[in-house]
Design a protein around this motif. Structure first.
Motif, PDB file in Angstrom:
ATOM      1  N   LYS A 197      -2.265   8.073  -1.791  1.00 55.03           N
ATOM      2  CA  LYS A 197      -1.645   6.773  -2.034  1.00 55.03           C
ATOM      3  C   LYS A 197      -0.122   6.869  -1.971  1.00 55.03           C
ATOM      4  O   LYS A 197       0.521   6.153  -1.217  1.00 55.03           O
ATOM      5  CB  LYS A 197      -2.077   6.231  -3.400  1.00 55.03           C
TER       6      LYS A 197
ATOM      7  N   ASP B 235     -10.192   1.923   1.563  1.00 57.89           N
ATOM      8  CA  ASP B 235      -9.558   0.943   0.678  1.00 57.89           C
ATOM      9  C   ASP B 235      -8.061   0.825   0.913  1.00 57.89           C
ATOM     10  O   ASP B 235      -7.275   0.672  -0.032  1.00 57.89           O
ATOM     11  CB  ASP B 235      -9.840   1.284  -0.786  1.00 57.89           C
ATOM     12  N   GLY B 236      -7.653   0.931   2.153  1.00 56.32           N
ATOM     13  CA  GLY B 236      -6.255   0.727   2.495  1.00 56.32           C
ATOM     14  C   GLY B 236      -5.388   1.965   2.437  1.00 56.32           C
ATOM     15  O   GLY B 236      -4.175   1.880   2.692  1.00 56.32           O
ATOM     16  N   TYR B 237      -5.981   3.115   2.139  1.00 59.23           N
ATOM     17  CA  TYR B 237      -5.223   4.361   2.063  1.00 59.23           C
ATOM     18  C   TYR B 237      -5.896   5.418   2.927  1.00 59.23           C
ATOM     19  O   TYR B 237      -7.120   5.416   3.099  1.00 59.23           O
ATOM     20  CB  TYR B 237      -5.139   4.852   0.615  1.00 59.23           C
ATOM     21  N   PRO B 238      -5.121   6.361   3.466  1.00 60.56           N
ATOM     22  CA  PRO B 238      -5.719   7.390   4.328  1.00 60.56           C
ATOM     23  C   PRO B 238      -6.484   8.443   3.540  1.00 60.56           C
ATOM     24  O   PRO B 238      -6.017   8.924   2.502  1.00 60.56           O
ATOM     25  CB  PRO B 238      -4.506   8.013   5.032  1.00 60.56           C
TER      26      PRO B 238
ATOM     27  N   LYS C  16      -9.345   8.825   7.993  1.00 60.54           N
ATOM     28  CA  LYS C  16      -9.897   7.480   8.052  1.00 60.54           C
ATOM     29  C   LYS C  16      -9.345   6.654   6.906  1.00 60.54           C
ATOM     30  O   LYS C  16      -8.845   7.192   5.910  1.00 60.54           O
ATOM     31  CB  LYS C  16     -11.423   7.503   8.004  1.00 60.54           C
ATOM     32  N   ASP C  17      -9.425   5.351   7.058  1.00 56.06           N
ATOM     33  CA  ASP C  17      -8.931   4.449   6.027  1.00 56.06           C
ATOM     34  C   ASP C  17     -10.011   4.226   4.976  1.00 56.06           C
ATOM     35  O   ASP C  17     -11.156   3.918   5.298  1.00 56.06           O
ATOM     36  CB  ASP C  17      -8.540   3.105   6.650  1.00 56.06           C
TER      37      ASP C  17
ATOM     38  N   TRP D  39      -7.297  11.919  -0.650  1.00 61.01           N
ATOM     39  CA  TRP D  39      -7.129  10.465  -0.557  1.00 61.01           C
ATOM     40  C   TRP D  39      -5.739  10.174  -1.082  1.00 61.01           C
ATOM     41  O   TRP D  39      -5.473  10.307  -2.271  1.00 61.01           O
ATOM     42  CB  TRP D  39      -8.193   9.765  -1.389  1.00 61.01           C
TER      43      TRP D  39
ATOM     44  N   ALA E 151       1.432   7.554   6.757  1.00 59.40           N
ATOM     45  CA  ALA E 151       0.294   8.459   6.907  1.00 59.40           C
ATOM     46  C   ALA E 151       0.581   9.609   7.868  1.00 59.40           C
ATOM     47  O   ALA E 151       0.171  10.749   7.631  1.00 59.40           O
ATOM     48  CB  ALA E 151      -0.933   7.675   7.372  1.00 59.40           C
TER      49      ALA E 151
ATOM     50  N   ARG F 276       0.837  -1.204   0.000  1.00 56.76           N
ATOM     51  CA  ARG F 276       0.000   0.000   0.000  1.00 56.76           C
ATOM     52  C   ARG F 276       0.872   1.254   0.000  1.00 56.76           C
ATOM     53  O   ARG F 276       0.734   2.166   0.824  1.00 56.76           O
ATOM     54  CB  ARG F 276      -0.969   0.011   1.172  1.00 56.76           C
TER      55      ARG F 276
ATOM     56  N   TYR G 202      -7.790  12.095   4.177  1.00 55.03           N
ATOM     57  CA  TYR G 202      -7.676  13.240   5.075  1.00 55.03           C
ATOM     58  C   TYR G 202      -8.808  14.220   4.785  1.00 55.03           C
ATOM     59  O   TYR G 202      -8.951  14.699   3.656  1.00 55.03           O
ATOM     60  CB  TYR G 202      -6.334  13.955   4.883  1.00 55.03           C
TER      61      TYR G 202
ATOM     62  N   ALA H  83       2.758   2.053   3.198  1.00 51.05           N
ATOM     63  CA  ALA H  83       1.810   2.624   4.166  1.00 51.05           C
ATOM     64  C   ALA H  83       1.494   4.075   3.817  1.00 51.05           C
ATOM     65  O   ALA H  83       1.462   4.963   4.665  1.00 51.05           O
ATOM     66  CB  ALA H  83       2.347   2.519   5.578  1.00 51.05           C
TER      67      ALA H  83
END
Length: 452
Positions: free
Chosen positions: A97, A65-68, A62-63, A95, A43, A36, A70, A39
């Motif tokens: 990545k 699909d595996g990414y933060p 919040k997460d 979002w 993040a 991901r 903001y 990470a």
């Protein structure tokens, strides 16, 4: 006119361009994206960098699909021409990545959108979503919030310019702007006023009313869309709704009372609101429906009052009410339409003799008195000329059977393109293009984004 859950005077904003491009999500996105993207470039480090930007505040993370994802606010001048005259906070999200991936700047043109666009999925990108100034929580407080003169395409373009400039210090890949309907218009305006901000723009079903006095494109659309039989049947139903006004208005008033709808602050009376909804019917039929829906149109002369009214309620009869049209509803859109964006002032020749309010079909009619304004086409005409002559790396996607697509942007020959999706409505997308054109469009976008 549209908007009413995307009726006529308003554009959809979020209807088009959000469908996933079948089979076009990058292999990296499908295979787990190397831990991901480490990470998501850590993040917490990204959060620290966001919070170090002057005027930027992280309100939550919040997460997704595996990414933060903001949630952010950014302090903006109310008037970019007088930055010391006050500020407001504009909502946006990031979002994230990876810092080396492309970034999609997405504006729905209205409130803060929550969806991930097809473009983001296609190029496996970060996504920045922006709430348009004067919508929902991105409205100045106090007297400044009631000064609608600062809600212009130039001011919003300046908002997005500052956001882009700030976030490009973090997201280092290519930046592509996108949006649908009013969002596509907003992305185009951003590109025109700040052409060095973005590497490309992909705009879906973006209306271009460059000459508000000339509505021949819209008139031509309604004379040619679909089959003659369907057009005649729709016009007959629309006329019959006004012919039977005395019989149907009581049902309209009863429905309004049951649903808590009022009209005093905007259209004024139930009778005016009824006529306005009828005027919007055919536009909304084609905006949201397809030619296949023509088979459902009743015989206007033979249908009972209940059949006529019931069918209309399900096929384009969209009620404009005070509760949806003020400062916290779609009112800001109509303010822009009344002052800069323009509107389709249709002649409705088939309704001659049955209209009570011949001048009602314009955006000021659905606005509270304090939000009404005077039209000037200077900015939009200037954008139209610039797109035709100087715009670079711009793509416009329209729907053949979409009334909003009747007046289009014409791109220049500077690596720019326009596609029309056969039979499509206001939900036209690249995924719905014929295979050859879809492949061309996808290849162009990937080249612009510098991805495989």
């Amino acid at each position: 006119m549209r908007t009413k859950r995307i009726s006529a005077l308003v554009c959809a904003g979020f209807m088009a361009g959000t469908a996933v491009l079948a089979g076009s999500v990058s292999a990296t996105a499908q295979t787990g994206a190397p831990a991901r993207a480490a990470a998501a470039d850590r993040a917490e480090d990204i959060r620290e960098r966001l919070e170090s930007l002057p005027g930027m505040k992280v309100t939550s993370v919040k997460d997704v699909d595996g990414y933060p994802l903001y949630s952010l606010t950014y302090r903006q001048p109310v008037d970019h021409d007088a930055p010391g005259a006050g500020t407001f906070t504009q909502r946006l999200t990031l979002w994230h990545k990876a810092t080396d991936k492309p970034t999609v700047l997405y504006t729905g043109g209205y409130t803060l959108a929550s969806n991930t666009t097809a473009l983001t999925k296609l190029i496996d990108a970060n996504q920045v979503s922006v709430e348009h100034r004067y919508f929902e929580e991105s409205r100045p407080s106090g007297a400044a919030g009631d000064d609608w003169s600062k809600m212009t395409v130039e001011q919003e373009a300046a908002d997005e310019h500052r956001i882009t400039r700030a976030l490009r210090t973090i997201e280092k890949g290519k930046w592509l702007g996108t949006g649908a309907s009013k969002g596509g218009m907003t992305a185009t305006y951003h590109e025109r006023f700040y052409p060095k901000d973005l590497d490309a723009v992909v705009a879906f079903v973006a209306p271009n009313d460059a000459n508000n006095k000339d509505d021949s494109g819209y008139e031509r659309f309604f004379k040619t869309v679909g089959t003659r039989a369907c057009r005649d049947a729709l016009n007959a139903v629309q006329r019959e709704m006004l012919v039977r006004r005395d019989a149907l208005l009581p049902q309209f008033e009863a429905d309004a009372k049951a649903e808590g709808q009022t009209f005093e602050e905007t259209l004024g009376t139930a009778d005016r609101a009824y006529e306005f909804a009828v005027l919007d019917q055919v536009w909304n039929f084609w905006q949201s429906g397809t030619a296949a829906d023509c088979a459902t149109v009743p015989d206007a002369k033979k249908a009972t009052d209940e059949e006529l009214y019931g069918w209309s309620k399900k096929h384009g009869f969209s009620v404009y009410q005070d509760e949806d049209l003020g400062t916290h509803g779609t009112g800001p859109y109509y303010r822009q339409a009344a002052t800069q964006l323009g509107w389709a002032d249709l002649t409705f020749k088939h309704l001659k003799g049955v209209r009570h309010y011949p001048d009602i079909y314009q955006p000021n009619s659905v606005l509270p008195a304090a939000m009404r304004g005077t039209y000037s086409n200077k900015a939009i005409a200037g954008v139209d000329h610039w797109v035709k002559t100087k715009g670079e790396r711009m793509m416009f996607v329209y729907g053949q059977n979409d009334p909003w697509s009747a007046e289009k942007f014409t791109p220049s020959h500077r690596d720019s393109h326009r596609y029309v999706v056969p039979g499509a409505n206001h939900g036209a997308s690249i995924a719905k293009l014929p295979a050859k054109q879809q492949a061309e469009a996808v290849a162009t976008i990937k080249r612009w984004a510098d991805v495989k």
